[in-house]
Design a protein around this motif. Structure first.
Motif, mmCIF file in Angstrom:
data_model
loop_
_atom_site.group_PDB
_atom_site.id
_atom_site.type_symbol
_atom_site.label_atom_id
_atom_site.label_comp_id
_atom_site.label_asym_id
_atom_site.label_seq_id
_atom_site.Cartn_x
_atom_site.Cartn_y
_atom_site.Cartn_z
ATOM 1 N N GLY A 29 -15.882 -0.483 -11.048
ATOM 2 C CA GLY A 29 -14.679 -1.150 -11.539
ATOM 3 C C GLY A 29 -13.876 -1.843 -10.451
ATOM 4 O O GLY A 29 -12.857 -2.474 -10.732
ATOM 5 N N GLY A 30 -14.284 -1.724 -9.200
ATOM 6 C CA GLY A 30 -13.548 -2.353 -8.105
ATOM 7 C C GLY A 30 -12.277 -1.611 -7.729
ATOM 8 O O GLY A 30 -11.459 -2.113 -6.968
ATOM 9 N N ARG A 31 -12.094 -0.422 -8.278
ATOM 10 C CA ARG A 31 -10.881 0.343 -7.986
ATOM 11 C C ARG A 31 -10.958 1.039 -6.639
ATOM 12 O O ARG A 31 -9.928 1.387 -6.071
ATOM 13 N N LEU A 32 -12.118 1.229 -6.114
ATOM 14 C CA LEU A 32 -12.241 1.846 -4.800
ATOM 15 C C LEU A 32 -11.612 0.941 -3.733
ATOM 16 O O LEU A 32 -11.022 1.427 -2.773
ATOM 17 N N ASP A 33 -11.701 -0.377 -3.962
ATOM 18 C CA ASP A 33 -11.068 -1.320 -3.034
ATOM 19 C C ASP A 33 -9.555 -1.098 -3.002
ATOM 20 O O ASP A 33 -8.927 -1.196 -1.942
ATOM 21 N N ASN A 34 -8.962 -0.802 -4.152
ATOM 22 C CA ASN A 34 -7.522 -0.535 -4.205
ATOM 23 C C ASN A 34 -7.170 0.703 -3.392
ATOM 24 O O ASN A 34 -6.145 0.732 -2.702
ATOM 25 N N LEU A 35 -7.989 1.727 -3.486
ATOM 26 C CA LEU A 35 -7.743 2.941 -2.709
ATOM 27 C C LEU A 35 -7.855 2.669 -1.210
ATOM 28 O O LEU A 35 -7.055 3.167 -0.419
ATOM 29 N N VAL A 36 -8.835 1.868 -0.835
ATOM 30 C CA VAL A 36 -8.998 1.524 0.579
ATOM 31 C C VAL A 36 -7.785 0.718 1.052
ATOM 32 O O VAL A 36 -7.261 0.946 2.147
ATOM 33 N N ASP A 37 -7.308 -0.221 0.214
ATOM 34 C CA ASP A 37 -6.116 -1.005 0.568
ATOM 35 C C ASP A 37 -4.894 -0.110 0.708
ATOM 36 O O ASP A 37 -4.062 -0.309 1.598
ATOM 37 N N LEU A 38 -4.756 0.869 -0.172
ATOM 38 C CA LEU A 38 -3.632 1.796 -0.097
ATOM 39 C C LEU A 38 -3.687 2.611 1.192
ATOM 40 O O LEU A 38 -2.671 2.786 1.873
ATOM 41 N N LEU A 39 -4.851 3.091 1.539
ATOM 42 C CA LEU A 39 -5.001 3.837 2.799
ATOM 43 C C LEU A 39 -4.697 2.950 4.001
ATOM 44 O O LEU A 39 -4.080 3.398 4.976
ATOM 45 N N SER A 40 -5.075 1.693 3.925
ATOM 46 C CA SER A 40 -4.774 0.752 5.008
ATOM 47 C C SER A 40 -3.271 0.530 5.123
ATOM 48 O O SER A 40 -2.720 0.479 6.228
ATOM 49 N N LEU A 41 -2.586 0.407 3.986
ATOM 50 C CA LEU A 41 -1.136 0.231 3.996
ATOM 51 C C LEU A 41 -0.443 1.448 4.600
ATOM 52 O O LEU A 41 0.473 1.323 5.414
ATOM 53 N N ILE A 42 -0.886 2.634 4.213
ATOM 54 C CA ILE A 42 -0.303 3.864 4.761
ATOM 55 C C ILE A 42 -0.535 3.930 6.268
ATOM 56 O O ILE A 42 0.363 4.293 7.031
ATOM 57 N N SER A 43 -1.706 3.523 6.712
ATOM 58 C CA SER A 43 -2.003 3.514 8.137
ATOM 59 C C SER A 43 -1.089 2.537 8.876
ATOM 60 O O SER A 43 -0.587 2.842 9.964
ATOM 61 N N ASP A 44 -0.857 1.364 8.293
ATOM 62 C CA ASP A 44 0.052 0.394 8.911
ATOM 63 C C ASP A 44 1.473 0.935 8.979
ATOM 64 O O ASP A 44 2.181 0.731 9.967
ATOM 65 N N LEU A 45 1.911 1.618 7.928
ATOM 66 C CA LEU A 45 3.249 2.194 7.934
ATOM 67 C C LEU A 45 3.404 3.255 9.010
ATOM 68 O O LEU A 45 4.439 3.346 9.662
ATOM 69 N N VAL A 46 2.375 4.045 9.198
ATOM 70 C CA VAL A 46 2.420 5.069 10.248
ATOM 71 C C VAL A 46 2.539 4.404 11.615
ATOM 72 O O VAL A 46 3.285 4.868 12.480
ATOM 73 N N ASP A 47 1.839 3.279 11.800
ATOM 74 C CA ASP A 47 1.948 2.558 13.072
ATOM 75 C C ASP A 47 3.338 1.971 13.275
ATOM 76 O O ASP A 47 3.834 1.906 14.395
ATOM 77 N N LEU A 48 3.987 1.519 12.185
ATOM 78 C CA LEU A 48 5.305 0.886 12.291
ATOM 79 C C LEU A 48 6.432 1.887 12.507
ATOM 80 O O LEU A 48 7.482 1.539 13.033
ATOM 81 N N LEU A 49 6.232 3.109 12.062
ATOM 82 C CA LEU A 49 7.312 4.090 12.108
ATOM 83 C C LEU A 49 7.430 4.728 13.485
ATOM 84 O O LEU A 49 7.055 5.866 13.695
ATOM 85 N N ASP A 50 8.001 3.970 14.388
ATOM 86 C CA ASP A 50 8.288 4.529 15.699
ATOM 87 C C ASP A 50 9.618 5.288 15.619
ATOM 88 O O ASP A 50 10.312 5.222 14.611
ATOM 89 N N PRO A 51 9.997 6.028 16.640
ATOM 90 C CA PRO A 51 11.236 6.820 16.580
ATOM 91 C C PRO A 51 12.489 6.001 16.273
ATOM 92 O O PRO A 51 13.376 6.462 15.558
ATOM 93 N N ALA A 52 12.571 4.770 16.777
ATOM 94 C CA ALA A 52 13.754 3.945 16.506
ATOM 95 C C ALA A 52 13.840 3.594 15.025
ATOM 96 O O ALA A 52 14.924 3.632 14.423
ATOM 97 N N MET A 53 12.702 3.276 14.412
ATOM 98 C CA MET A 53 12.694 2.942 12.991
ATOM 99 C C MET A 53 13.033 4.166 12.150
ATOM 100 O O MET A 53 13.764 4.064 11.168
ATOM 101 N N VAL A 54 12.531 5.310 12.533
ATOM 102 C CA VAL A 54 12.844 6.540 11.808
ATOM 103 C C VAL A 54 14.339 6.832 11.896
ATOM 104 O O VAL A 54 14.972 7.222 10.913
#
Length: 121
Positions: A29-54
């Motif tokens: 159904g192509g839904r696995l791509d959505n899960l991979v995109d979600l994991l990628s977004l979460i990974s990007d957010l973790v990279d962006l959340l430095d101590p100043a942003m927190v």
């Protein structure tokens, strides 16, 4: 020299077989791509959340919580005061209320807030 398909095919465990069976509808159904995109977004957010942003987000959350608490406290106090009075205030009582400095300060704050919102529109 001939090589059979059985020797090339890697050994698949029953667990990975069951996992592939469960992932098959997601892949089809192509839904696995959505899960991979979600994991990628979460990974990007973790990279962006430095101590100043927190720290900024924490201050923003504290400010929003403080404003919500102040408004809800004011509404509770006004509701308690209005339920204590059996009659709604008359016109002259409302005018008398406008003479109080706290009322004028609150009305001024509300009007200034509306002024800023109107400027931004």
């Amino acid at each position: 020299m001939s090589v059979s398909n059985e020797s090339i095919t890697p050994l698949i465990s029953p667990g990975s077989d069951a996992l592939m069976e469960k992932l098959k509808p997601l892949i089809d159904g192509g839904r696995l791509d959505n899960l991979v995109d979600l994991l990628s977004l979460i990974s990007d957010l973790v990279d962006l959340l430095d101590p100043a942003m927190v720290e900024k987000l924490a201050r923003l959350f504290e400010g929003a919580t403080e404003a919500t608490w102040s408004v809800s406290n004011a509404v509770r106090m006004a509701k308690a005061d209005s339920t204590a009075n059996e009659q709604p205030p008359g016109f002259y009582q409302l005018l008398k209320l406008l003479r109080e400095p706290d009322t004028r300060r609150g009305v001024g704050f509300a009007l200034k807030t509306l002024n800023v919102i109107g400027r931004q529109l």
